[in-house]
Design an enzyme around this catalytic site. Structure first.
Site, PDB file in Angstrom:
ATOM      1  N   GLU A  32       1.199  -1.057   0.041  1.00  0.00           N
ATOM      2  CA  GLU A  32       0.175  -0.090  -0.010  1.00  0.00           C
ATOM      3  C   GLU A  32       0.669   1.035  -0.066  1.00  0.00           C
ATOM      4  O   GLU A  32       1.555   1.486   0.502  1.00  0.00           O
ATOM      5  CB  GLU A  32      -0.997   0.068   0.792  1.00  0.00           C
ATOM      6  CG  GLU A  32      -1.414   1.280   1.342  1.00  0.00           C
ATOM      7  CD  GLU A  32      -2.813   1.046   2.216  1.00  0.00           C
ATOM      8  OE1 GLU A  32      -3.122   0.124   3.351  1.00  0.00           O
ATOM      9  OE2 GLU A  32      -3.938   2.148   2.370  1.00  0.00           O
ATOM     10  N   ASN A  77      -7.007   1.160   2.511  1.00  0.00           N
ATOM     11  CA  ASN A  77      -7.536   2.845   2.507  1.00  0.00           C
ATOM     12  C   ASN A  77      -7.342   4.065   1.687  1.00  0.00           C
ATOM     13  O   ASN A  77      -7.121   4.577   0.674  1.00  0.00           O
ATOM     14  CB  ASN A  77      -7.538   3.429   4.543  1.00  0.00           C
ATOM     15  CG  ASN A  77      -8.219   2.859   4.959  1.00  0.00           C
ATOM     16  OD1 ASN A  77      -9.004   1.753   4.912  1.00  0.00           O
ATOM     17  ND2 ASN A  77      -7.848   2.625   6.602  1.00  0.00           N
ATOM     18  N   ASN A 177     -12.371  -0.897  -1.341  1.00  0.00           N
ATOM     19  CA  ASN A 177     -11.706  -1.321   0.132  1.00  0.00           C
ATOM     20  C   ASN A 177     -12.315  -0.314   1.137  1.00  0.00           C
ATOM     21  O   ASN A 177     -12.950   0.161   0.967  1.00  0.00           O
ATOM     22  CB  ASN A 177      -9.961  -1.364   0.315  1.00  0.00           C
ATOM     23  CG  ASN A 177      -8.902  -1.378   1.253  1.00  0.00           C
ATOM     24  OD1 ASN A 177      -8.942  -2.512   1.924  1.00  0.00           O
ATOM     25  ND2 ASN A 177      -9.619  -0.541   2.403  1.00  0.00           N
ATOM     26  N   GLU A 178     -12.386  -2.145   1.662  1.00  0.00           N
ATOM     27  CA  GLU A 178     -12.910  -1.626   3.323  1.00  0.00           C
ATOM     28  C   GLU A 178     -14.497  -0.690   3.117  1.00  0.00           C
ATOM     29  O   GLU A 178     -13.979   0.133   3.891  1.00  0.00           O
ATOM     30  CB  GLU A 178     -12.285  -1.136   4.103  1.00  0.00           C
ATOM     31  CG  GLU A 178     -11.477  -3.146   4.512  1.00  0.00           C
ATOM     32  CD  GLU A 178     -10.326  -2.332   5.647  1.00  0.00           C
ATOM     33  OE1 GLU A 178     -10.541  -0.960   6.585  1.00  0.00           O
ATOM     34  OE2 GLU A 178      -9.538  -3.226   6.320  1.00  0.00           O
ATOM     35  N   TYR A 249      -7.138  -8.334  11.677  1.00  0.00           N
ATOM     36  CA  TYR A 249      -5.529  -8.487  12.715  1.00  0.00           C
ATOM     37  C   TYR A 249      -5.572  -8.682  13.900  1.00  0.00           C
ATOM     38  O   TYR A 249      -6.821  -8.353  14.745  1.00  0.00           O
ATOM     39  CB  TYR A 249      -5.310  -7.026  12.201  1.00  0.00           C
ATOM     40  CG  TYR A 249      -5.471  -5.961  10.731  1.00  0.00           C
ATOM     41  CD1 TYR A 249      -3.907  -6.511  10.367  1.00  0.00           C
ATOM     42  CD2 TYR A 249      -6.169  -5.109  10.315  1.00  0.00           C
ATOM     43  CE1 TYR A 249      -3.727  -6.074   8.926  1.00  0.00           C
ATOM     44  CE2 TYR A 249      -5.614  -5.440   8.609  1.00  0.00           C
ATOM     45  CZ  TYR A 249      -4.689  -4.962   8.653  1.00  0.00           C
ATOM     46  OH  TYR A 249      -4.283  -5.058   7.421  1.00  0.00           O
ATOM     47  N   GLU A 297      -6.043  -9.000   3.585  1.00  0.00           N
ATOM     48  CA  GLU A 297      -5.786  -8.168   4.698  1.00  0.00           C
ATOM     49  C   GLU A 297      -5.806  -9.387   6.069  1.00  0.00           C
ATOM     50  O   GLU A 297      -7.016  -9.904   6.794  1.00  0.00           O
ATOM     51  CB  GLU A 297      -6.320  -6.993   5.481  1.00  0.00           C
ATOM     52  CG  GLU A 297      -5.627  -6.025   4.207  1.00  0.00           C
ATOM     53  CD  GLU A 297      -6.189  -4.702   4.390  1.00  0.00           C
ATOM     54  OE1 GLU A 297      -5.959  -4.267   5.431  1.00  0.00           O
ATOM     55  OE2 GLU A 297      -6.730  -3.980   3.606  1.00  0.00           O
ATOM     56  N   GLN A 354       1.489  -6.129   5.708  1.00  0.00           N
ATOM     57  CA  GLN A 354       1.450  -5.842   4.335  1.00  0.00           C
ATOM     58  C   GLN A 354       3.416  -6.461   3.880  1.00  0.00           C
ATOM     59  O   GLN A 354       3.681  -6.663   4.727  1.00  0.00           O
ATOM     60  CB  GLN A 354       1.956  -4.110   4.214  1.00  0.00           C
ATOM     61  CG  GLN A 354       0.323  -3.430   3.985  1.00  0.00           C
ATOM     62  CD  GLN A 354       0.141  -1.914   3.727  1.00  0.00           C
ATOM     63  OE1 GLN A 354       1.073  -1.541   3.658  1.00  0.00           O
ATOM     64  NE2 GLN A 354      -1.023  -2.020   4.631  1.00  0.00           N
TER      65      GLN A 354
HETATM   66  O1  AHR Z   1      -3.356  -2.806   6.373  1.00  0.00           O
HETATM   67  C1  AHR Z   1      -3.563  -0.999   6.713  1.00  0.00           C
HETATM   68  C2  AHR Z   1      -4.373  -0.987   6.980  1.00  0.00           C
HETATM   69  O2  AHR Z   1      -5.695  -1.616   7.633  1.00  0.00           O
HETATM   70  C3  AHR Z   1      -5.127  -1.087   5.725  1.00  0.00           C
HETATM   71  O3  AHR Z   1      -5.545   0.760   4.762  1.00  0.00           O
HETATM   72  C4  AHR Z   1      -6.671  -1.040   5.293  1.00  0.00           C
HETATM   73  O4  AHR Z   1      -7.692  -1.186   4.408  1.00  0.00           O
HETATM   74  C5  AHR Z   1      -7.016  -1.899   6.949  1.00  0.00           C
HETATM   75  O5  AHR Z   1      -7.641  -1.129   7.398  1.00  0.00           O
END
Ligand code: AHR
Length: 508
Positions: A32, A77, A177-178, A249, A297, A354
């Site tokens: 990203e 994002n 994305n999201e 996450y 992700e 990432q």
């Molecule tokens: O990976 C970091 C961020 O986490 C990304 O930009 C977003 O898609 C997610 O919230």
């Protein structure tokens, strides 16, 4: 608290009982435009290891060693404000813009062509995201034409004028994305997004029906709209997309390490819930088509920790999300990989978020070295040996008690058989913090194997890390005492450990 029990954990392997074939895209990652992932991460002109195009060779070498197959780009994002045309053409003419997502400044010095060069040099398949935040159908189609059309149109000829005569041939595309997240620029309701995703997919398929398209699922299973979001979006776009995305996450919260070590319980539940939701819509629509999952992700990410680096608004390439991973984090990370493999029949793509510097397995210093974080090793080993057929593993294990998930098996495991060689690799985690876990594996229908190696990532200091000064403080070591005879494997899994047990077939 781990269990002082010495009862072995056990399971049986039988090639007749398989989950599915691992799609190589399971070993994808994510670049990203945020923090130092791109600038001073993969790209740093003037660095002693940079090639003529500004790509750091030391980083490229590590990316190849990591075994990454696909790479999602340019966000995250960031993509929800992305203007792709700013990132192509002569560098001196590219505008510098505000990146609203990360309150940073984007110079566009590294753009689409540089990304494709990075993919080619590292042998990775690109996975492109389109901006459905501030933009929409027309822009997605224009980007697709620029990337993939052979020539003879304004945008494809523009690409050729910019030096890339051959089309990029990008197959996999993320539709935003999201979009369920209120933090997202251009955040939408599920009805709004479902409609937009369907119309964007329809138009992109008019250009090329063979594309593989990913609709945004939920940003996490904790989102208030989780599951109803997927259901509404798929109801609108089912026939037009191939995958739905999942993001997750994990971090240790309030010192509750036992629950943190069981994070994969949540991940597996999340996957199974999304599969159920997809299949529910499939039944409602009376269709044979199956939607697969793109877990695009996933990682350990200490979101609740303050940034130890001072960062001003609108800095270029600030130090964001530069999490330093411990041995404990690597064990949880390995367990997340096991969770993905255990669902390889439906999780057909995944992206570790990432790749460099930003919650990443590879770290760099500007003008300085590049090194492997602890999490580098489980990923590299899974990518190297986790190819082929995932065998069904039903674990019979002693358990321990967690605050978040109740009773959880100490053993988390999967096994993958290479159909060409017949080699079998077991990936296993001992979640127990203080005791070794005896393991017994009965090999049924898996004949003629010898024990090639048992590698372990564990340490007497579970907080041990790798740094620029001590890049090899944590590396895998060989376990002792593992045996294979008469079709039974015995091993002792060290406390808090990630294990790779390789059984080779015949003479290979
Ligand atoms: O990976 C970091 C961020 O986490 C990304 O930009 C977003 O898609 C997610 O919230």
């Amino acid at each position: 608290m781990s269990h002082p029990d010495t009862t072995p954990a056990r399971f049986t392997l039988d090639p007749a009982f398989a989950v599915g074939i691992v799609n190589p895209r399971l070993y994808g990652s994510f670049v990203e435009h945020m923090g130092r992932c791109v600038y001073t991460g993969i790209y740093e002109p003037g660095h002693p290891a940079a090639d003529a195009d500004g790509l750091r060779q030391d980083v490229l070498d590590l990316v190849r060693e990591l075994g990454v197959t696909t790479v999602r780009y340019p966000g995250g994002n960031f993509v929800s404000g992305y203007r792709w045309e700013d990132s192509v053409g002569p560098r001196e003419e590219r505008p510098t813009r505000l990146d609203l997502a990360w309150k940073s400044t984007e110079t566009n010095e590294f753009g689409l062509s540089e990304f494709m060069d990075f993919c080619a040099k590292s042998g990775m398949e690109p996975m492109m995201a389109v901006n459905l935040g501030t933009r929409g159908v027309e822009d997605a189609v224009r980007l697709l034409e620029y990337c993939n059309h052979s020539g003879g149109t304004e945008l494809s000829d523009r690409r050729a004028d910019h030096g890339d005569k051959e089309p990029y041939g990008i197959r996999m595309w993320c539709l935003g994305n999201e979009m369920d997240g209120p933090w997202q620029t251009g955040h939408k309701t599920p009805e709004e997004y479902g409609r937009l995703a369907a119309e964007t997919a329809r138009a992109m398929r008019q250009v090329d029906p063979g594309l593989e398209l990913v609709a945004c699922g939920s940003s996490s299973s904790a989102m208030p709209t989780f599951a109803s979001w997927e259901s509404t979006v798929l109801q609108a776009a089912y026939d037009l997309v191939d995958h739905v995305s999942l993001h997750a996450y994990y971090e240790e919260i309030d010192g509750d390490r036992d629950s943190f070590l069981a994070s994969a319980v949540d991940m597996e539940h999340f996957i199974e819930s999304v599969v159920a939701t997809c299949d529910h819509v499939r039944a409602r629509l009376k269709t044979d088509k199956r939607i697969n999952l793109s877990f695009d992700e996933w990682n350990v990410w200490y979101q609740k920790r303050p940034n130890p680096h001072h960062v001003e608004d609108w800095q270029q390439a600030p130090r964001l999300l530069e999490d330093v991973y411990t041995v404990t984090d690597a064990v949880v990370f390995g367990s997340l990989l096991i969770a993905l493999l255990r669902h390889a029949d439906r999780v057909t793509a995944a992206s570790l978020a990432q790749l460099v510097n930003v919650i990443a397995p590879i770290m760099t210093e500007p003008g300085g070295p590049a090194w492997r974080q602890t999490t580098f090793y489980p990923f590299a080993q899974a990518s190297a040996y986790g190819r082929g057929r995932v065998l069904r593993v039903e674990v019979d294990s002693p358990t321990y008690t967690t605050a978040r998930f109740g009773e959880v098996p100490l053993l988390h495991a999967t096994a993958v058989m290479d159909d060409e060689t017949g080699d079998v690799t077991v990936f296993a985690v001992n979640r127990g913090q203080s005791d070794a876990l005896p393991l017994r594996i009965d090999l049924r229908g898996v004949d003629g194997h010898t024990l090639a190696e048992h590698l372990v990532l564990a340490d007497s200091d579970p907080e041990a890390i790798n740094t620029a000064d001590r890049p090899d403080r944590v590396t895998p070591h060989t376990a002792t005492g593992t045996t294979l005879s008469d079709g039974v494997l015995h091993a002792e899994l060290e406390p808090l450990s990630w294990n790779v047990i390789r059984l080779t077939h015949g003479q290979n």
